[in-house]
Design a protein around this motif. Structure first.
Motif, PDB file in Angstrom:
ATOM      1  N   LEU A 108      18.612  14.689   5.303  1.00 39.37           N
ATOM      2  CA  LEU A 108      18.378  16.222   6.524  1.00 39.37           C
ATOM      3  C   LEU A 108      19.368  16.224   6.432  1.00 39.37           C
ATOM      4  N   PHE A 109      20.270  15.717   6.363  1.00 39.11           N
ATOM      5  CA  PHE A 109      22.152  16.074   6.631  1.00 39.11           C
ATOM      6  C   PHE A 109      22.732  16.512   5.494  1.00 39.11           C
ATOM      7  N   ALA A 110      21.955  16.484   4.058  1.00 43.17           N
ATOM      8  CA  ALA A 110      22.628  16.163   3.067  1.00 43.17           C
ATOM      9  C   ALA A 110      22.601  17.684   2.493  1.00 43.17           C
ATOM     10  N   LYS A 111      21.786  18.133   2.762  1.00 40.60           N
ATOM     11  CA  LYS A 111      21.437  19.586   2.183  1.00 40.60           C
ATOM     12  C   LYS A 111      23.166  20.759   2.473  1.00 40.60           C
ATOM     13  N   PRO A 112      23.068  21.547   1.715  1.00 39.68           N
ATOM     14  CA  PRO A 112      24.121  22.436   1.086  1.00 39.68           C
ATOM     15  C   PRO A 112      24.759  22.873   2.244  1.00 39.68           C
ATOM     16  N   THR A 113      23.297  23.600   3.463  1.00 39.31           N
ATOM     17  CA  THR A 113      23.978  24.143   4.886  1.00 39.31           C
ATOM     18  C   THR A 113      24.424  23.532   5.373  1.00 39.31           C
ATOM     19  N   VAL A 114      24.041  22.162   5.952  1.00 38.61           N
ATOM     20  CA  VAL A 114      24.990  21.388   6.589  1.00 38.61           C
ATOM     21  C   VAL A 114      26.958  21.621   6.037  1.00 38.61           C
ATOM     22  N   SER A 115      26.951  21.610   7.112  1.00 42.82           N
ATOM     23  CA  SER A 115      28.096  21.395   7.129  1.00 42.82           C
ATOM     24  C   SER A 115      28.721  20.141   6.784  1.00 42.82           C
ATOM     25  N   LYS A 116      30.122  20.287   6.097  1.00 44.14           N
ATOM     26  CA  LYS A 116      30.740  18.636   5.177  1.00 44.14           C
ATOM     27  C   LYS A 116      32.091  18.677   6.217  1.00 44.14           C
ATOM     28  N   PRO A 117      31.885  17.426   6.181  1.00 48.97           N
ATOM     29  CA  PRO A 117      33.597  17.147   6.918  1.00 48.97           C
ATOM     30  C   PRO A 117      35.084  17.127   6.259  1.00 48.97           C
ATOM     31  N   SER A 118      36.264  17.272   6.900  1.00 49.48           N
ATOM     32  CA  SER A 118      37.152  18.151   5.775  1.00 49.48           C
ATOM     33  C   SER A 118      37.496  16.161   5.248  1.00 49.48           C
ATOM     34  N   PHE A 119      37.923  15.603   6.007  1.00 50.42           N
ATOM     35  CA  PHE A 119      38.139  13.818   5.965  1.00 50.42           C
ATOM     36  C   PHE A 119      36.437  12.723   6.276  1.00 50.42           C
ATOM     37  N   ILE A 120      36.388  11.901   5.553  1.00 50.30           N
ATOM     38  CA  ILE A 120      35.723  10.832   6.379  1.00 50.30           C
ATOM     39  C   ILE A 120      37.723   9.393   6.538  1.00 50.30           C
ATOM     40  N   VAL A 121      37.401   9.380   7.644  1.00 50.19           N
ATOM     41  CA  VAL A 121      38.308   7.952   7.936  1.00 50.19           C
ATOM     42  C   VAL A 121      37.890   7.035   8.429  1.00 50.19           C
ATOM     43  N   MET A 122      38.469   6.009   7.933  1.00 50.31           N
ATOM     44  CA  MET A 122      37.707   4.555   7.866  1.00 50.31           C
ATOM     45  C   MET A 122      39.130   3.396   8.504  1.00 50.31           C
ATOM     46  N   PRO A 123      39.629   3.775   9.670  1.00 47.60           N
ATOM     47  CA  PRO A 123      40.125   2.763  10.210  1.00 47.60           C
ATOM     48  C   PRO A 123      39.934   1.423  10.179  1.00 47.60           C
ATOM     49  N   GLU A 140      45.517   2.212  13.702  1.00 54.49           N
ATOM     50  CA  GLU A 140      45.039   3.450  13.140  1.00 54.49           C
ATOM     51  C   GLU A 140      43.794   4.608  13.467  1.00 54.49           C
ATOM     52  N   LEU A 141      43.369   3.738  14.265  1.00 57.42           N
ATOM     53  CA  LEU A 141      42.119   4.590  15.084  1.00 57.42           C
ATOM     54  C   LEU A 141      43.220   5.330  16.235  1.00 57.42           C
ATOM     55  N   SER A 142      44.263   5.067  17.063  1.00 51.95           N
ATOM     56  CA  SER A 142      45.195   5.713  17.399  1.00 51.95           C
ATOM     57  C   SER A 142      45.779   6.982  17.140  1.00 51.95           C
ATOM     58  N   SER A 143      46.310   6.252  15.512  1.00 54.66           N
ATOM     59  CA  SER A 143      47.240   6.948  14.333  1.00 54.66           C
ATOM     60  C   SER A 143      46.454   8.364  14.198  1.00 54.66           C
ATOM     61  N   THR A 144      44.936   7.914  13.889  1.00 54.07           N
ATOM     62  CA  THR A 144      43.871   9.119  13.522  1.00 54.07           C
ATOM     63  C   THR A 144      43.836   9.986  14.318  1.00 54.07           C
ATOM     64  N   VAL A 145      43.542   9.636  15.645  1.00 56.79           N
ATOM     65  CA  VAL A 145      43.256   9.960  16.804  1.00 56.79           C
ATOM     66  C   VAL A 145      44.240  11.595  16.594  1.00 56.79           C
ATOM     67  N   HIS A 146      45.440  11.220  17.349  1.00 55.93           N
ATOM     68  CA  HIS A 146      46.311  11.654  16.849  1.00 55.93           C
ATOM     69  C   HIS A 146      46.296  12.924  16.291  1.00 55.93           C
ATOM     70  N   CYS A 147      46.441  12.489  15.342  1.00 55.53           N
ATOM     71  CA  CYS A 147      46.671  13.112  13.643  1.00 55.53           C
ATOM     72  C   CYS A 147      45.970  14.129  13.948  1.00 55.53           C
ATOM     73  N   CYS A 148      44.188  14.656  14.033  1.00 54.30           N
ATOM     74  CA  CYS A 148      43.218  15.421  14.103  1.00 54.30           C
ATOM     75  C   CYS A 148      43.612  16.086  15.625  1.00 54.30           C
ATOM     76  N   THR A 149      44.238  15.383  16.924  1.00 51.55           N
ATOM     77  CA  THR A 149      44.213  16.303  17.974  1.00 51.55           C
ATOM     78  C   THR A 149      45.708  17.275  17.606  1.00 51.55           C
ATOM     79  N   ARG A 150      46.558  17.140  16.783  1.00 51.07           N
ATOM     80  CA  ARG A 150      47.275  17.649  16.440  1.00 51.07           C
ATOM     81  C   ARG A 150      47.611  19.058  15.543  1.00 51.07           C
ATOM     82  N   GLU A 151      46.620  19.017  15.144  1.00 56.73           N
ATOM     83  CA  GLU A 151      45.745  19.576  13.542  1.00 56.73           C
ATOM     84  C   GLU A 151      44.974  20.406  14.521  1.00 56.73           C
ATOM     85  N   SER A 152      44.196  19.809  15.443  1.00 58.33           N
ATOM     86  CA  SER A 152      43.285  20.983  15.692  1.00 58.33           C
ATOM     87  C   SER A 152      42.190  20.758  15.547  1.00 58.33           C
ATOM     88  N   TRP A 153      41.658  19.739  14.904  1.00 56.68           N
ATOM     89  CA  TRP A 153      40.112  19.279  14.048  1.00 56.68           C
ATOM     90  C   TRP A 153      39.589  18.135  15.253  1.00 56.68           C
TER      91      TRP A 153
END
Length: 129
Positions: A5-20, A25-38
């Motif tokens: 259902l979520f593979a439809k073209p009308t469903v928004s797609k992530p900018s990135f998929i991160v697999m810490p 690595e999880l902490s760095s990912t959260v920090h980076c996303c927060t800094r970039e307002s993602w």
């Protein structure tokens, strides 16, 4: 994506998929996303009926927890420490390998991520529907 259902073209797609692969690595990912307002969407197993990992109207990043899947069973205290990326199947297997007397009442689908299920997102064999 587990749910087509979520593979439809009308469903928004992530900018990135991160697999810490570590808490750092999880902490760095959260920090980076927060800094970039993602917006951050966590995915433990990808079985969300509501598609909460995929439904957002702003730029977002999926943080897939599958590599953070360590499980520690303490038979004496009858407790378990389970990282969010562990599946219920991995958890059940770890319990069986640790003891023949303890168990866990949770879901019946072994590929469901424990993070979403344990944090009240899942249905199990003892659920009231």
């Amino acid at each position: 994506m587990q749910n087509p259902l979520f593979a439809k073209p009308t469903v928004s797609k992530p900018s990135f998929i991160v697999m810490p692969g570590s808490k750092e690595e999880l902490s760095s990912t959260v920090h980076c996303c927060t800094r970039e307002s993602w917006t951050i969407r966590l995915r433990s197993g990808g079985h969300s009926y509501e598609g909460l990992s995929y439904t957002v109207d702003t730029p977002f990043v999926i943080v897939d927890m599958m590599n953070l899947n360590r499980i520690s069973i303490d038979v004496v205290s009858e407790t378990a420490w389970v990282e969010s990326g562990a599946t219920l199947g991995e958890l059940y297997y770890a319990i069986v390998q640790s003891t023949g007397t303890l168990g866990l009442t949770a879901g019946w689908c072994p590929t469901v991520g424990s993070g979403g299920h344990i944090s009240c997102g899942g249905f199990g064999m003892m659920s009231r529907m």
